[in-house]
Design an enzyme around this catalytic site. Structure first.
Site, PDB file in Angstrom:
ATOM      1  N   TYR A 146     -10.069  -1.219   5.247  1.00 12.63           N
ATOM      2  CA  TYR A 146     -11.374  -1.511   6.211  1.00 12.63           C
ATOM      3  C   TYR A 146     -10.953  -2.360   7.464  1.00 12.63           C
ATOM      4  O   TYR A 146     -11.331  -1.926   8.713  1.00 12.63           O
ATOM      5  CB  TYR A 146     -12.437  -2.229   5.367  1.00 12.63           C
ATOM      6  CG  TYR A 146     -13.698  -2.523   6.041  1.00 12.63           C
ATOM      7  CD1 TYR A 146     -14.716  -1.450   6.168  1.00 12.63           C
ATOM      8  CD2 TYR A 146     -14.097  -3.612   6.607  1.00 12.63           C
ATOM      9  CE1 TYR A 146     -15.871  -1.549   6.706  1.00 12.63           C
ATOM     10  CE2 TYR A 146     -15.168  -3.796   7.217  1.00 12.63           C
ATOM     11  CZ  TYR A 146     -16.249  -3.020   7.412  1.00 12.63           C
ATOM     12  OH  TYR A 146     -17.444  -3.054   7.887  1.00 12.63           O
ATOM     13  N   LYS A 150     -11.169  -1.224  11.259  1.00 15.31           N
ATOM     14  CA  LYS A 150     -11.934  -1.933  12.526  1.00 15.31           C
ATOM     15  C   LYS A 150     -10.930  -2.504  13.607  1.00 15.31           C
ATOM     16  O   LYS A 150     -11.496  -2.666  14.833  1.00 15.31           O
ATOM     17  CB  LYS A 150     -12.855  -3.223  11.643  1.00 15.31           C
ATOM     18  CG  LYS A 150     -13.996  -2.361  10.876  1.00 15.31           C
ATOM     19  CD  LYS A 150     -14.908  -1.616  11.315  1.00 15.31           C
ATOM     20  CE  LYS A 150     -15.947  -1.236  10.592  1.00 15.31           C
ATOM     21  NZ  LYS A 150     -16.940  -0.451  11.252  1.00 15.31           N
TER      22      LYS A 150
END
Length: 241
Positions: A146, A150
């Site tokens: 994740y 990002k």
């Protein structure tokens, strides 16, 4: 902020931040084109705000491109679709990493490409908000895939702002800390894990989806006419400590 007679494409609009952003903008006059992979979520949103809906699994690049083309033209874009797979770094699988990257970063690129081409071809201005995360700046445990996705989004956001700005298209990221969605609940429901993060937040609470929706609306609006290329933390003061 008035979005009367404006249209906004929102990916990940079926749930969480995307859904509340659709509600927030619709209440201010916008027509919403909602993209999500779950028909039931989209149908209930359409009943609520009268939006157009497109069912698409954005991990498939062809499906992402087709959905974007189907929903155009629009004045604004919110890339909000996101997924997470919690794994300790040494146990991260290639399959999980590729899946998270495909949904969180690659799909945002593809949809934004088609959106930008549409505006440039029509010689119209517009704005894009990419929903990133404070995880692009902080290495939370079990969030390797994740955080990487990002961080990549933030980097891509700067390039988009640089290249699309001359065409009248502003591009910004919004980077919320933990926002109480179904996705976040899986990772942050444990008080032992949540406690240290909350203790660094002067406001003393995690975000609600509306807290993020209002910032997204501001960044899309003409009130933010000179803001582009930002990765804007919405973190309740977390980074101040």
């Amino acid at each position: 902020m008035n979005f009367q007679d404006k249209s906004v494409m929102i990916t990940g609009a079926g749930k969480g931040i995307g859904r509340d952003t659709a509600r927030y903008l619709a209440a201010r006059g916008a027509h919403i084109v909602a993209i999500s992979r779950t028909r039931e979520s989209l149908d209930s949103l359409a009943e609520e705000i009268g939006c157009d809906v497109i069912v698409a699994d954005l991990k498939d690049p062809d499906a992402a491109r087709a959905a974007a083309i189907e929903g155009l033209p629009c004045d604004y874009l919110v890339n909000c679709a996101g997924i997470n797979v919690l794994q300790p770094f040494v146990d991260v699988t290639v399959e999980a990493f590729d899946l998270v990257y495909a949904v969180n970063t690659r799909a945002a690129m593809i949809v934004a490409q088609e959106f930008a081409r549409s505006l440039i071809g029509a010689k119209k201005s517009g704005a894009i908000v990419n929903v990133s995360s404070i995880s692009s700046l902080v290495g939370f445990e079990d969030h390797a895939s994740y955080c990487a996705s990002k961080g990549a989004m933030d980097g891509m956001n700067r390039v988009m702002a640089n290249e699309l700005g001359p065409h009248g298209i502003r591009v910004n990221c919004v980077n919320p800390i933990v926002t109480m969605t179904e996705l976040a609940a899986e990772a942050w429901s444990d008080p032992v894990k949540a406690g240290p993060v909350l203790s660094r937040m002067p406001v003393g609470r995690f975000l609600e989806t509306r807290d993020v929706a209002s910032v997204i609306a501001f960044l899309l609006s003409d009130d933010a006419a000179m803001l582009s290329g930002l990765a804007l933390p919405v973190d309740g003061g977390f980074l101040a400590k």
